[in-house]
Design an enzyme around this catalytic site. Sequence first.
Site, short mmCIF file in Angstrom:
data_model
loop_
_atom_site.label_atom_id
_atom_site.label_comp_id
_atom_site.label_asym_id
_atom_site.label_seq_id
_atom_site.Cartn_x
_atom_site.Cartn_y
_atom_site.Cartn_z
N THR A 131 0.83 -1.22 0.00
CA THR A 131 0.00 0.00 0.00
C THR A 131 0.86 1.26 0.00
O THR A 131 1.98 1.25 0.54
CB THR A 131 -0.90 0.00 1.25
OG1 THR A 131 -1.42 1.32 1.45
CG2 THR A 131 -0.15 -0.37 2.51
N TYR A 157 -1.23 -0.30 10.60
CA TYR A 157 -1.61 -0.92 9.32
C TYR A 157 -0.48 -0.77 8.31
O TYR A 157 -0.02 -1.76 7.73
CB TYR A 157 -2.90 -0.28 8.79
CG TYR A 157 -3.14 -0.62 7.33
CD1 TYR A 157 -3.40 -1.93 6.94
CD2 TYR A 157 -3.06 0.36 6.34
CE1 TYR A 157 -3.58 -2.26 5.60
CE2 TYR A 157 -3.25 0.05 5.00
CZ TYR A 157 -3.50 -1.26 4.64
OH TYR A 157 -3.66 -1.58 3.32
#
Length: 343
Positions: A131, A157
């Site tokens: 990501t 995350y």
Amino acid sequence: MTILVTGGAGYIGSHAVRALQQGGFAVVVLDNLVYGHASIAETLAVPLVQGQVGDRALLDQLLSGEHPACAGEPVQAVLHFAAYAYVGESMSDPARYYRNNLGDSLVLLEALVAEGRRRGGDPLPLVFSSTCATYGIPAQDQIPIREDCPQRPINPYGRSKWMVEQLLGDFGAAYGLPSVIFRYFNAAGADPAGDLGEDHDPETHLIPLTLDAITGRRDHLKIFGNDYPTPDGTCIRDYIHVIDLAEAHLLGLRKLLAEGGQHVYNLGTGHGASVQDVISAAQAVTSRGLQTYVAERRAGDPPMLVATAEKAQRELSWRPRYGELRMILEHAWVWHQRRFGQP
Ligand code: UDP
């Protein structure tokens, strides 16, 4: 050739499953169904095994082809989408994120090495969903973001994804594990066929929330800050169509199967759109209005995240088909009406 797709019952994974099927691969999905949807197995006519990526015995069965879902075919590569992806939750419950996203990935990598050895060869190749959150808040002079931009994730995350990237580097060096890392920017849109799309619970993403406010499923849309250093004051993101992401996975997989190696690619369009741009595009596509109001900035939102995906274009011959925000909104709108109905 059989490919195992972890998280194949989720948003991006399900679109990738279809791309693989259209590319001539057999697919088996492994998903814990915490955020994924069992109904996708029917939509895609794909075998779905409900389980945890960290279940080593289950993984061994699947990779070797002994699991009934594999119909006797050993797995040749894995696309690893399975992860929890709520930034806020990762800050309040980091253990859950490190266990699921990092711990389970380590089990998977070890299983890929072991299965390769069992067959007397290299580890099985892996395509990993990373990501742009691994870049944290990039310096202004680093935008558009290249793959060599310093990675300084600012929440658990992003760090969990960054750590798996490090594992892949180490497993490549030590055991020769072939991998492609894709760093997605803002996945958006839906399959134009209208039967697959974004369906998160809870929903936190801008485009589905904007459509919710348009159809009246929600009263209004909150704009998280309009005092950012951007032309209209709202945050800028690089929205990339989920079909284009899925296509990149097919190309990345083919590259790995042909030549192995370790590769990392950004996947974005290279064009930024502000929150205000998204709202305007949604109004234009739906011919409807919505209530918005400006709320506080959301913690951890960088003002601007825009990729350069030239590397993927050059090395994978990847060409985003739906590079325009309007097309993303059009397809999201078709899906949204089908999924949630019209008021
Ligand atoms: N955003 C917003 N209101 C919302 C949800 C998101 O203003 O209800 C903004 C958010 O601050 C960010 C952009 O929309 O600038 C995209 O957010 P999203 O959660 O869709 O993706 P992210 O960039 O966080 O991965």
